[in-house]
Design a protein around this motif. Structure first.
Motif, PDB file in Angstrom:
ATOM      1  N   SER A 135     -21.258  22.498  11.328  1.00  0.00           N
ATOM      2  CA  SER A 135     -19.877  22.994  11.222  1.00  0.00           C
ATOM      3  C   SER A 135     -19.936  24.511  11.292  1.00  0.00           C
ATOM      4  CB  SER A 135     -19.241  22.537   9.908  1.00  0.00           C
ATOM      5  OG  SER A 135     -19.775  23.271   8.809  1.00  0.00           O
ATOM      6  N   ASN A 216     -12.816  12.542  14.274  1.00  0.00           N
ATOM      7  CA  ASN A 216     -14.247  12.798  14.154  1.00  0.00           C
ATOM      8  C   ASN A 216     -15.062  11.572  14.571  1.00  0.00           C
ATOM      9  OD1 ASN A 216     -16.569  14.255  13.467  1.00  0.00           O
ATOM     10  ND2 ASN A 216     -16.577  13.439  11.387  1.00  0.00           N
ATOM     11  N   SER A 286     -18.444  21.427  17.890  1.00  0.00           N
ATOM     12  CA  SER A 286     -18.678  20.111  17.292  1.00  0.00           C
ATOM     13  C   SER A 286     -17.411  19.605  16.627  1.00  0.00           C
ATOM     14  CB  SER A 286     -19.793  20.206  16.245  1.00  0.00           C
ATOM     15  OG  SER A 286     -19.363  20.956  15.124  1.00  0.00           O
ATOM     16  N   LYS A 288     -17.441  18.158  13.904  1.00  0.00           N
ATOM     17  CA  LYS A 288     -17.637  18.447  12.482  1.00  0.00           C
ATOM     18  C   LYS A 288     -17.048  19.806  12.108  1.00  0.00           C
ATOM     19  CE  LYS A 288     -21.305  18.486   8.970  1.00  0.00           C
ATOM     20  NZ  LYS A 288     -22.765  18.345   8.736  1.00  0.00           N
ATOM     21  N   THR A 289     -17.071  20.743  13.047  1.00  0.00           N
ATOM     22  CA  THR A 289     -16.461  22.055  12.801  1.00  0.00           C
ATOM     23  C   THR A 289     -14.962  21.916  12.578  1.00  0.00           C
ATOM     24  OG1 THR A 289     -18.131  23.203  14.125  1.00  0.00           O
ATOM     25  CG2 THR A 289     -16.048  24.353  13.781  1.00  0.00           C
ATOM     26  N   HIS A 292     -14.314  20.316   9.272  1.00  0.00           N
ATOM     27  CA  HIS A 292     -14.483  21.268   8.170  1.00  0.00           C
ATOM     28  C   HIS A 292     -13.198  22.062   7.938  1.00  0.00           C
ATOM     29  CE1 HIS A 292     -17.545  24.196   6.094  1.00  0.00           C
ATOM     30  NE2 HIS A 292     -16.518  23.891   5.321  1.00  0.00           N
ATOM     31  N   TYR A 305     -18.882  22.372   3.477  1.00  0.00           N
ATOM     32  CA  TYR A 305     -18.463  21.061   3.986  1.00  0.00           C
ATOM     33  C   TYR A 305     -18.531  20.010   2.877  1.00  0.00           C
ATOM     34  CZ  TYR A 305     -17.865  17.305   7.383  1.00  0.00           C
ATOM     35  OH  TYR A 305     -17.382  16.234   8.090  1.00  0.00           O
TER      36      TYR A 305
END
Length: 478
Positions: A135, A216, A286, A288-289, A292, A305
């Motif tokens: 992230s 996600n 990503s 995930k970024t 976050h 995170y």
């Protein structure tokens, strides 16, 4: 002419007409890489590969300056889903990177892991989901320190000037809060549209927050965790939905994509740059970024995170993710923000600003409609922004520069950074929770007579007493 040749003839004419219909004016900067764009405009250009501590290979671009007028190199870091292209897309007349080079600075343009220029790792294939398991925390903790150390070693300097836009500011605060020793390597930090707290975000992205987990998972399934990478499909979509020759589509693109995401500005936003902007953006990151940031919106905190209670205990020895300690960020910092920024809301900007101990000042852009990407692409970006940034940087470059800190704005320090519920606290809380639940269940059962209808008779009591006496007598005799 037979039927088949006639068919070939008419098909060819039709195909050529179609090509002519969609024919676009050739725009060099839309098809060139960043180093080639820089060279096309008459500037020297270099590309450097930097290896991070965790193995990512970052391609950093440089506009070297042989005049050696200025001492401190300048490091510019882009925002989320962007790349180094953002700093040169507007051309020499409006782009901050070129103008800093014209002032005699050695300019370096960073690229975060996972974008168009940094999709490599020493051992992990980008097709592997492990590559995308990061992230903005990892960008701040690994990418920035590696890039800063490389620049300082290469230029033989002890400090540099850092300029970040959007997430480029966020990762800086991550770095300096988790690795405080890097504060000493920063001569001055300039935050354009600062991002850390995002609870007041007005962007269309806010409506996607409830679905962040599903997005996600879909990204993990479709692209192994990559989010909006630049590829052939995205380029075709950008070309024919937002292309310069598709007037109606371009208007829809501006109205329902650009303005809904970043803020409505039909006057200052340079829409003629759209073909070039969309040829380089989104550059990918990503999922995930983005996840976050969604967590930040929900929690209202600037924190690491959140992996869930059980995993948080394993990773952080805490039930919740640690909050970034902004009191560690002691590098001199200057803020530039705007009222019409849908991503970097003024309330969030002020909360961040008041939590930093060494602030040089905060500058509100003198135009009501200035939005999040006007910092890069405004028609009048020089008069509204660049001249102020360059003036402050030139002052900081002087050998006897003394920072004058903002003492008029309140400094909002809190002890929440140091509070952490570790696994032992979690066990106590869980036990108390279990006990409270059990108390509620038992009290409920006691109130319901149908759950305990058995009534002991005298015969039952006699049998029970006899059995107890016999057992006692037997054990006593033994």
């Amino acid at each position: 002419m037979t039927l088949f040749p006639k068919f070939i003839y008419y098909f060819s004419i039709s195909f050529l007409n179609t090509l002519e219909l969609y024919k676009c004016t050739y725009i060099p900067d839309a098809s060139l890489s960043v180093p080639k764009i820089i060279k096309r405009h008459g500037y020297a250009s270099e590309a450097h590969i930097i290896n991070t501590e965790d193995g990512y290979l970052l391609e950093v671009h440089r506009i070297p300056n042989n005049n050696n007028i200025r001492k401190y190199p300048i490091y510019l870091q882009h925002g989320v889903l962007a790349s180094s292209a953002d700093w040169v897309i507007s051309g020499p007349k409006n782009s901050l990177a070129y103008q800093l080079s014209d002032q005699g600075f050695d300019v370096w343009l960073g690229n975060s892991r996972g974008n168009t220029y940094s999709r490599s790792h020493v051992s992990i294939d980008p097709e592997n989901e492990k590559f995308w398991n990061y992230s903005f925390h990892e960008i701040g903790y690994y990418d920035l320190p590696a890039t800063i150390d490389y620049i300082l070693n290469y230029t033989n300097q002890s400090q540099l000037i850092y300029i970040g836009h959007s997430m480029g500011t966020c990762v800086f605060f991550v770095m300096c809060s988790t690795l405080p020793e890097y504060n000493d390597k920063i001569r001055m930090q300039v935050s354009l549209a600062p991002i850390a707290y995002v609870k007041n975000m007005k962007s269309m992205l806010f409506s996607l927050v409830p679905y962040a987990d599903q997005i996600n998972k879909v990204a993990s399934w479709i692209s192994n965790g990559a989010f909006l990478p630049q590829n052939t499909v995205s380029k075709l979509v950008n070309k024919y939905l937002c292309g310069e020759n598709a007037a109606t589509e371009a208007m829809l693109c501006k109205k329902y994509l650009v303005y809904k995401l970043f803020g409505d500005d039909p006057v200052q936003f340079n829409a003629s740059l759209l073909p070039v902007i969309l040829a380089h953006n989104p550059a990918g990151s990503s999922a995930k970024t983005l996840m976050h940031f969604a967590q930040e919106i929900i929690s209202g905190n600037f924190q690491q995170y959140d992996y869930g209670i059980e995993n948080n205990i394993i990773i952080y020895n805490c039930t919740h993710p640690p909050i970034y300690n902004l009191s560690n960020v002691i590098a001199p910092t200057y803020f530039y923000y705007s009222k019409n920024d849908y991503l970097s809301d003024p309330k969030d900007v002020m909360e961040l600003y008041t939590r930093l101990p060494h602030r040089l000042g905060i500058h509100l852009i003198n135009y009501e409609k200035f939005n999040h990407i006007d910092f890069m692409y405004s028609r009048n970006v020089n008069g509204l922004l660049n001249k102020y940034v360059i003036d402050s940087i030139i002052q900081a470059d002087k050998p006897y520069w003394i920072p004058l800190y903002d003492k008029d704005t309140i400094y909002n320090i809190t002890d929440q950074y140091f509070k952490c519920k570790n696994k032992d606290h979690f066990k106590v809380e869980q036990r108390q929770k279990d006990e409270s639940i059990w108390e509620k269940i038992t009290s409920f059962l006691k109130q319901k007579s149908q759950f305990h209808p058995i009534i002991k008779t005298k015969i039952d009591e006699q049998k029970q007493n006899t059995n107890h006496y016999s057992s006692w007598k037997q054990s006593f005799n033994e």
